[in-house]
Design an enzyme around this catalytic site. Structure first.
Site, PDB file in Angstrom:
ATOM      1  N   TRP A 191     -29.198 -22.673   1.882  1.00 15.09           N
ATOM      2  CA  TRP A 191     -29.367 -23.204   0.531  1.00 15.09           C
ATOM      3  C   TRP A 191     -30.859 -23.136   0.196  1.00 15.09           C
ATOM      4  CZ3 TRP A 191     -32.316 -27.520  -1.050  1.00 15.09           C
ATOM      5  CH2 TRP A 191     -32.326 -27.673  -2.455  1.00 15.09           C
ATOM      6  N   GLU A 232     -24.878 -21.367  -0.217  1.00 19.24           N
ATOM      7  CA  GLU A 232     -24.545 -22.523  -1.075  1.00 19.24           C
ATOM      8  C   GLU A 232     -25.139 -22.394  -2.463  1.00 19.24           C
ATOM      9  OE1 GLU A 232     -25.894 -26.246   0.535  1.00 19.24           O
ATOM     10  OE2 GLU A 232     -25.018 -27.429  -1.094  1.00 19.24           O
ATOM     11  N   LYS A 234     -25.662 -23.668  -6.612  1.00 20.75           N
ATOM     12  CA  LYS A 234     -26.026 -24.909  -7.286  1.00 20.75           C
ATOM     13  C   LYS A 234     -26.226 -24.635  -8.770  1.00 20.75           C
ATOM     14  CE  LYS A 234     -29.223 -28.743  -6.657  1.00 20.75           C
ATOM     15  NZ  LYS A 234     -29.946 -29.493  -5.636  1.00 20.75           N
ATOM     16  N   ASP A 265     -20.446 -27.181  -2.882  1.00 18.17           N
ATOM     17  CA  ASP A 265     -20.921 -28.569  -2.822  1.00 18.17           C
ATOM     18  C   ASP A 265     -20.342 -29.301  -4.031  1.00 18.17           C
ATOM     19  OD1 ASP A 265     -22.610 -30.883  -3.471  1.00 18.17           O
ATOM     20  OD2 ASP A 265     -23.924 -30.205  -1.861  1.00 18.17           O
ATOM     21  N   HIS A 268     -22.481 -29.763  -7.169  1.00 21.76           N
ATOM     22  CA  HIS A 268     -23.267 -28.636  -7.677  1.00 21.76           C
ATOM     23  C   HIS A 268     -22.664 -27.911  -8.871  1.00 21.76           C
ATOM     24  CE1 HIS A 268     -25.979 -28.091  -3.905  1.00 21.76           C
ATOM     25  NE2 HIS A 268     -25.965 -29.322  -4.384  1.00 21.76           N
ATOM     26  N   HIS A 292     -19.382 -28.863   1.094  1.00 20.77           N
ATOM     27  CA  HIS A 292     -20.301 -29.992   1.175  1.00 20.77           C
ATOM     28  C   HIS A 292     -19.660 -31.084   0.340  1.00 20.77           C
ATOM     29  CE1 HIS A 292     -24.464 -28.347   2.543  1.00 20.77           C
ATOM     30  NE2 HIS A 292     -23.534 -28.255   3.473  1.00 20.77           N
ATOM     31  N   ASP A 300     -25.924 -34.738  -9.904  1.00 16.64           N
ATOM     32  CA  ASP A 300     -25.798 -34.404  -8.486  1.00 16.64           C
ATOM     33  C   ASP A 300     -26.579 -35.427  -7.654  1.00 16.64           C
ATOM     34  OD1 ASP A 300     -25.405 -33.071  -6.088  1.00 16.64           O
ATOM     35  OD2 ASP A 300     -27.101 -31.724  -6.424  1.00 16.64           O
ATOM     36  N   ASP A 302     -25.714 -37.244  -5.017  1.00 16.28           N
ATOM     37  CA  ASP A 302     -25.458 -37.339  -3.581  1.00 16.28           C
ATOM     38  C   ASP A 302     -25.181 -38.760  -3.113  1.00 16.28           C
ATOM     39  OD1 ASP A 302     -25.682 -34.559  -2.449  1.00 16.28           O
ATOM     40  OD2 ASP A 302     -27.610 -34.640  -3.477  1.00 16.28           O
ATOM     41  N   ASP A 332     -22.306 -34.076   2.581  1.00 13.49           N
ATOM     42  CA  ASP A 332     -23.677 -33.957   2.083  1.00 13.49           C
ATOM     43  C   ASP A 332     -23.960 -35.088   1.097  1.00 13.49           C
ATOM     44  OD1 ASP A 332     -26.184 -33.205   1.376  1.00 13.49           O
ATOM     45  OD2 ASP A 332     -25.627 -31.341   0.363  1.00 13.49           O
TER      46      ASP A 332
END
Ligand code: RNT
Ligand code: ZN
Length: 425
Positions: A191, A232, A234, A265, A268, A292, A300, A302, A332
């Site tokens: 990533w 990955e 995004k 992810d 993302h 993820h 985003d 997390d 993640d």
């Protein structure tokens, strides 16, 4: 704080649940057997707020940021391993550790990222071996002076690009070493943060450069028996709001064309766009994918994964279509505002619960109703399934796996906070 669940109560509730599920044609014992075979890859970076142990001077956070200042952050590899071990002791099943290159152990000497060697991760490998864990790996293309412009593999400067290419190649070699040592392939996920804060004039050149760099990185043949490459995508990051070089279309094309794993992810994409619906499409074109699993709140962000509808939908897609051996499940998230060990435990247990619920679903019945065009019954059954006693099955599974059932694991974390975390400055 939480009552220690009584063994007899857990068993009684389980046997009741077993009968309830049997009425729907679902075998709870089989579901638990399947669940026990699924490893979830725990991301090391929840334990230290995505810090790493290199102590480099850099302005580039890569557009990701842990917020909060809860005491007890792991400051050394030993502390991080100790914390991860505590978390793992409260999670049923056998899992994996997902490590970033910035967690290298170089014994006090400065080793730049393009010079990292397998030996710098031997401490982690030995620990994983001792704990029966598989491992996954990631190049760290942020938090480094060479990433301060916000560009790495797609930088216009040949020298900077070269540095990151070397780093990614080093990481694939390290991944292969890890996979060989542990006897299970290591998924090495690339990533990069590359992108523009504001409106680009040229969206094409950085993508062409990234493609060229990746071709060089993956040019070195490495047996997939030891290392699997993932990429990955995004949509945006902090400081790359207008344009991200490695977008979804970019990497989906790249992964399909080059037979790489695509990493999806959950945070993302656009805020209301989930990854669950993407799985059945990309699996038609790719051998394997990496997830993820994360939780975005408005962006985003997390956040720690919880048992949300989004999470359940992801688990359903993997289980319903029998993708368990082709989908690598990684987590993640990073939250520095709560106990970090508890964050790991909460998120991982939520992921496992999602998988369990999916395994307890009478999928064949749902598909049958759908095929008959009885969408009324399909909806009614889906709604009914939501209140079936999966909690009783989960508690029984925890008990059988010798980890605390219910919320009792928190007592152990609170104790650990007192005994270990409180002593950290
Ligand atoms: C960033 C990506 C990436 C990182 C980790 C630390 O937006 O999600 O996976 O979170 O590599
Ligand atoms: Zn991610």
């Amino acid at each position: 704080m939480f009552p220690h669940a009584d063994e007899a109560l857990i068993e009684q509730a389980y046997f009741n649940a077993q009968e309830v599920y049997a009425q729907y044609g679902v075998d709870t014992a089989k579901a638990l057997e399947r669940l026990a075979a699924i490893p979830v890859s725990l991301h090391c970076w929840q334990g230290d707020d995505v810090g790493g142990f290199e102590h480099v001077e850099s302005a580039s956070g890569g557009g990701i940021q842990a917020t909060g200042n809860y005491p007890g952050r792991a400051r050394t590899p030993d502390e991080l391993r100790q914390d991860a071990e505590k978390a793992l002791s409260l999670i049923p099943g056998k899992h994996r550790l997902n490590l970033h290159a910035m967690y290298a152990e170089t014994g006090g000497t400065k080793v730049d990222r393009n010079e990292l060697q397998p030996e710098h991760f031997q401490g982690w490998i030995d620990w994983a071996k001792a704990n029966g864990l598989g491992m996954d790996f990631n190049p760290t293309c942020f938090a480094h002076p060479m990433a301060d412009d916000g560009f790495t593999l797609s930088h216009r400067d040949d020298g900077i690009r070269r540095f990151w290419i070397e780093h990614c190649i080093a990481c694939r070699t390290i991944g292969a070493h890890i996979g060989q040592e542990l006897g299970t392939p290591c998924v090495t996920n690339v990533w990069i943060p590359d992108g523009f804060k504001d409106i680009p004039a040229d969206r094409f050149t950085p993508r062409a450069l990234l493609k060229e760099s990746l071709d060089t990185v993956f040019g070195l043949p490495i047996p997939t028996e030891h290392n699997l490459d993932a990429v990955e995508s995004k949509l945006f990051g902090i400081g790359s709001e207008s344009y991200v070089v490695g977008s979804h279309e970019f990497y989906m094309g790249y992964a399909i064309k080059n037979n790489k794993l695509l990493c999806l992810d959950a945070g993302h994409f656009h805020p209301t766009e989930g990854i669950a619906d993407k799985i059945s499409s990309v699996m038609l074109y790719l051998d394997q994918i990496l997830l993820h699993v994360s939780r975005g709140v408005r962006w985003d962000s997390d956040h720690v994964v919880v048992l949300s509808d989004d999470l359940r939908a992801i688990a359903e897609e993997i289980v319903r279509h029998g993708f368990l051996d082709r989908v690598h499940i990684g987590l993640d998230f990073f939250d520095a505002s709560i106990n970090r060990v508890a964050a790991w435990v909460t998120g991982t247990r939520a992921m496992l619960k999602g998988l369990l619920i999916a395994m307890l679903e009478p999928s064949a019945k749902l598909v049958e109703l759908e095929a008959e065009g009885d969408y009324t019954a399909r909806l009614a059954l889906l709604e009914e399934l939501k209140t079936l006693p999966y909690g009783a099955v989960w508690n029984y599974y925890c008990r059988k796996s010798e980890v605390p059932a219910g919320g009792a694991w928190l007592n152990a974390v609170k104790q650990y906070e007192k005994d270990v975390l409180a002593a950290r400055g």
